[in-house]
Motif scaffolding. Structure first.
Motif, PDB file in Angstrom:
ATOM      1  N   LYS A  54       0.833  -1.202   0.000  1.00 45.28           N
ATOM      2  CA  LYS A  54       0.000   0.000   0.000  1.00 45.28           C
ATOM      3  C   LYS A  54       0.871   1.257   0.000  1.00 45.28           C
ATOM      4  CE  LYS A  54      -3.838   1.946   2.622  1.00 45.28           C
ATOM      5  NZ  LYS A  54      -4.686   1.769   3.806  1.00 45.28           N
ATOM      6  N   LEU A  55       1.970   1.215   0.745  1.00 52.53           N
ATOM      7  CA  LEU A  55       2.862   2.374   0.826  1.00 52.53           C
ATOM      8  C   LEU A  55       3.494   2.687  -0.525  1.00 52.53           C
ATOM      9  CD1 LEU A  55       4.252   4.438   2.727  1.00 52.53           C
ATOM     10  CD2 LEU A  55       6.074   2.752   2.996  1.00 52.53           C
ATOM     11  N   VAL A  56       3.894   1.674  -1.267  1.00 53.53           N
ATOM     12  CA  VAL A  56       4.515   1.887  -2.578  1.00 53.53           C
ATOM     13  C   VAL A  56       3.529   2.524  -3.538  1.00 53.53           C
ATOM     14  CG1 VAL A  56       5.367   0.623  -4.586  1.00 53.53           C
ATOM     15  CG2 VAL A  56       6.273   0.132  -2.346  1.00 53.53           C
ATOM     16  N   ILE A  57       2.286   2.086  -3.490  1.00 57.98           N
ATOM     17  CA  ILE A  57       1.269   2.664  -4.384  1.00 57.98           C
ATOM     18  C   ILE A  57       0.996   4.119  -3.999  1.00 57.98           C
ATOM     19  CG2 ILE A  57      -1.154   2.510  -5.082  1.00 57.98           C
ATOM     20  CD1 ILE A  57      -0.873  -0.536  -4.766  1.00 57.98           C
ATOM     21  N   GLU A  58       0.916   4.390  -2.700  1.00 55.50           N
ATOM     22  CA  GLU A  58       0.629   5.758  -2.262  1.00 55.50           C
ATOM     23  C   GLU A  58       1.779   6.718  -2.547  1.00 55.50           C
ATOM     24  OE1 GLU A  58      -0.422   5.505   1.840  1.00 55.50           O
ATOM     25  OE2 GLU A  58      -2.409   4.683   1.424  1.00 55.50           O
ATOM     26  N   LEU A  59       3.016   6.219  -2.576  1.00 56.29           N
ATOM     27  CA  LEU A  59       4.152   7.091  -2.836  1.00 56.29           C
ATOM     28  C   LEU A  59       4.472   7.253  -4.316  1.00 56.29           C
ATOM     29  CD1 LEU A  59       6.609   6.046   0.015  1.00 56.29           C
ATOM     30  CD2 LEU A  59       5.159   8.068  -0.099  1.00 56.29           C
ATOM     31  N   ARG A  63       0.136   5.066 -11.822  1.00 49.86           N
ATOM     32  CA  ARG A  63      -0.555   4.005 -11.089  1.00 49.86           C
ATOM     33  C   ARG A  63      -1.420   3.156 -12.019  1.00 49.86           C
ATOM     34  NH1 ARG A  63      -2.712   7.237  -5.721  1.00 49.86           N
ATOM     35  NH2 ARG A  63      -0.673   7.958  -5.054  1.00 49.86           N
ATOM     36  N   LYS A  64      -0.767   2.478 -12.898  1.00 51.86           N
ATOM     37  CA  LYS A  64      -1.449   1.575 -13.813  1.00 51.86           C
ATOM     38  C   LYS A  64      -1.121   0.139 -13.393  1.00 51.86           C
ATOM     39  CE  LYS A  64      -1.850   4.686 -17.637  1.00 51.86           C
ATOM     40  NZ  LYS A  64      -2.326   5.737 -16.898  1.00 51.86           N
ATOM     41  N   TYR A  65      -1.860  -0.827 -13.939  1.00 51.04           N
ATOM     42  CA  TYR A  65      -1.741  -2.213 -13.505  1.00 51.04           C
ATOM     43  C   TYR A  65      -0.316  -2.753 -13.694  1.00 51.04           C
ATOM     44  CZ  TYR A  65      -2.515  -7.210 -13.190  1.00 51.04           C
ATOM     45  OH  TYR A  65      -2.434  -8.524 -12.825  1.00 51.04           O
ATOM     46  N   GLY A  66       0.301  -2.486 -14.830  1.00 52.17           N
ATOM     47  CA  GLY A  66       1.643  -3.006 -15.108  1.00 52.17           C
ATOM     48  C   GLY A  66       2.693  -2.415 -14.178  1.00 52.17           C
ATOM     49  N   PHE A  67       2.604  -1.121 -13.919  1.00 50.91           N
ATOM     50  CA  PHE A  67       3.589  -0.456 -13.063  1.00 50.91           C
ATOM     51  C   PHE A  67       3.423  -0.898 -11.611  1.00 50.91           C
ATOM     52  CE2 PHE A  67       5.099   3.241 -10.594  1.00 50.91           C
ATOM     53  CZ  PHE A  67       6.410   3.247 -11.034  1.00 50.91           C
ATOM     54  N   LEU A 115       4.893  -4.337 -11.230  1.00 47.57           N
ATOM     55  CA  LEU A 115       6.347  -4.254 -11.155  1.00 47.57           C
ATOM     56  C   LEU A 115       6.794  -3.809  -9.768  1.00 47.57           C
ATOM     57  CD1 LEU A 115       9.153  -4.287 -12.534  1.00 47.57           C
ATOM     58  CD2 LEU A 115       8.759  -1.873 -13.074  1.00 47.57           C
ATOM     59  N   LEU A 116       6.133  -2.810  -9.213  1.00 47.88           N
ATOM     60  CA  LEU A 116       6.484  -2.339  -7.865  1.00 47.88           C
ATOM     61  C   LEU A 116       6.240  -3.432  -6.814  1.00 47.88           C
ATOM     62  CD1 LEU A 116       5.165   1.338  -7.847  1.00 47.88           C
ATOM     63  CD2 LEU A 116       7.524   0.547  -8.026  1.00 47.88           C
ATOM     64  N   ASN A 117       5.134  -4.169  -6.968  1.00 44.96           N
ATOM     65  CA  ASN A 117       4.859  -5.274  -6.032  1.00 44.96           C
ATOM     66  C   ASN A 117       5.917  -6.367  -6.142  1.00 44.96           C
ATOM     67  OD1 ASN A 117       2.622  -4.185  -4.805  1.00 44.96           O
ATOM     68  ND2 ASN A 117       1.198  -5.086  -6.268  1.00 44.96           N
ATOM     69  N   ALA A 118       6.389  -6.645  -7.359  1.00 46.93           N
ATOM     70  CA  ALA A 118       7.437  -7.649  -7.532  1.00 46.93           C
ATOM     71  C   ALA A 118       8.745  -7.183  -6.894  1.00 46.93           C
ATOM     72  CB  ALA A 118       7.643  -7.941  -9.008  1.00 46.93           C
ATOM     73  N   LEU A 119       9.021  -5.879  -6.994  1.00 49.08           N
ATOM     74  CA  LEU A 119      10.255  -5.357  -6.403  1.00 49.08           C
ATOM     75  C   LEU A 119      10.181  -5.290  -4.874  1.00 49.08           C
ATOM     76  CD1 LEU A 119      11.050  -2.464  -8.906  1.00 49.08           C
ATOM     77  CD2 LEU A 119      12.223  -4.668  -8.699  1.00 49.08           C
ATOM     78  N   ILE A 120       8.999  -5.095  -4.340  1.00 51.90           N
ATOM     79  CA  ILE A 120       8.845  -4.923  -2.895  1.00 51.90           C
ATOM     80  C   ILE A 120       8.651  -6.255  -2.167  1.00 51.90           C
ATOM     81  CG2 ILE A 120       6.359  -4.631  -2.622  1.00 51.90           C
ATOM     82  CD1 ILE A 120       8.966  -2.280  -1.224  1.00 51.90           C
ATOM     83  N   THR A 121       8.425  -7.376  -2.881  1.00 56.44           N
ATOM     84  CA  THR A 121       8.158  -8.675  -2.262  1.00 56.44           C
ATOM     85  C   THR A 121       9.255  -9.146  -1.306  1.00 56.44           C
ATOM     86  OG1 THR A 121       6.753  -9.333  -4.096  1.00 56.44           O
ATOM     87  CG2 THR A 121       7.650 -11.098  -2.748  1.00 56.44           C
ATOM     88  N   PRO A 122      10.562  -9.048  -1.636  1.00 55.91           N
ATOM     89  CA  PRO A 122      11.572  -9.472  -0.652  1.00 55.91           C
ATOM     90  C   PRO A 122      11.533  -8.659   0.645  1.00 55.91           C
ATOM     91  CG  PRO A 122      12.565  -9.268  -2.814  1.00 55.91           C
ATOM     92  CD  PRO A 122      11.185  -8.714  -2.916  1.00 55.91           C
ATOM     93  N   LEU A 123      11.300  -7.362   0.534  1.00 59.02           N
ATOM     94  CA  LEU A 123      11.202  -6.532   1.725  1.00 59.02           C
ATOM     95  C   LEU A 123       9.955  -6.880   2.528  1.00 59.02           C
ATOM     96  CD1 LEU A 123      12.378  -4.188   3.355  1.00 59.02           C
ATOM     97  CD2 LEU A 123      10.982  -2.644   1.973  1.00 59.02           C
TER      98      LEU A 123
END
Length: 160
Positions: free
Chosen positions: A14-19, A25-29, A32-40
């Motif tokens: 949620k934080l990545v989307i809000e920032l 804020r499209k589905y593909g982007f 990508l952000l969710n894939a990058l944030i998964t390890p964290l």
């Protein structure tokens, strides 16, 4: 919950989307952000479970009520059959005579006991654990008792 109690609860997805910028804020982007944030996010989940385990350990002490609660929470949460007696063994030792002492050889009814079961050198407390729990996880029961008991306290585990 106040702000001070919520400092460890972070929803990174949620934080990545809000920032991110509103136009991006499209589905593909967002994917990508969710894939990058998964390890964290996985690391944060592990840290939260580690924190809750440590808080549970800090809430329990070597007192009989807390030790019994910790044992029952871990090994017998539904029936809570594990009990702790504050007294150790109270048996009197039976002396067996040597042949040179010329005493009677008949000893009557004799029970073999562990050295911790005697009144003068016995255990400080007795833990009564169901047999099926001891058959499945005897080392874990001993480890949990050793973790919470006070230093120098001796115990005896009796299977019921």
């Amino acid at each position: 919950m106040t702000i001070l109690n919520m400092w460890h609860s972070v929803d990174f997805r949620k934080l990545v989307i809000e920032l991110s910028l509103v136009g991006l804020r499209k589905y593909g982007f967002v994917s990508l952000l969710n894939a990058l944030i998964t390890p964290l996010d996985n690391l944060h989940y592990k840290w939260k479970t580690y924190r809750s385990d440590n808080l549970y350990k800090l809430e329990h002490t070597g007192q009989v009520c807390y030790l019994r609660g910790a044992l029952n929470d871990r090994f017998d949460p539904s029936e809570r059959r594990i009990t702790i007696d504050g007294t150790g063994g109270n048996s009197e030792p039976t002396y067996i005579y040597t042949p040179g002492e010329n005493q009677t050889k008949y000893l009557g009814k004799l029970f073999l006991r562990n050295s911790l079961e005697f009144a003068d050198t016995g255990a400080d407390f007795t833990v009564r654990v169901p047999r099926e729990i001891m058959n499945q996880s005897s080392y874990e029961v001993r480890a949990l008792i050793d973790f919470y008991r006070l230093g120098g306290m001796r115990y005896l585990i009796i299977e019921i």
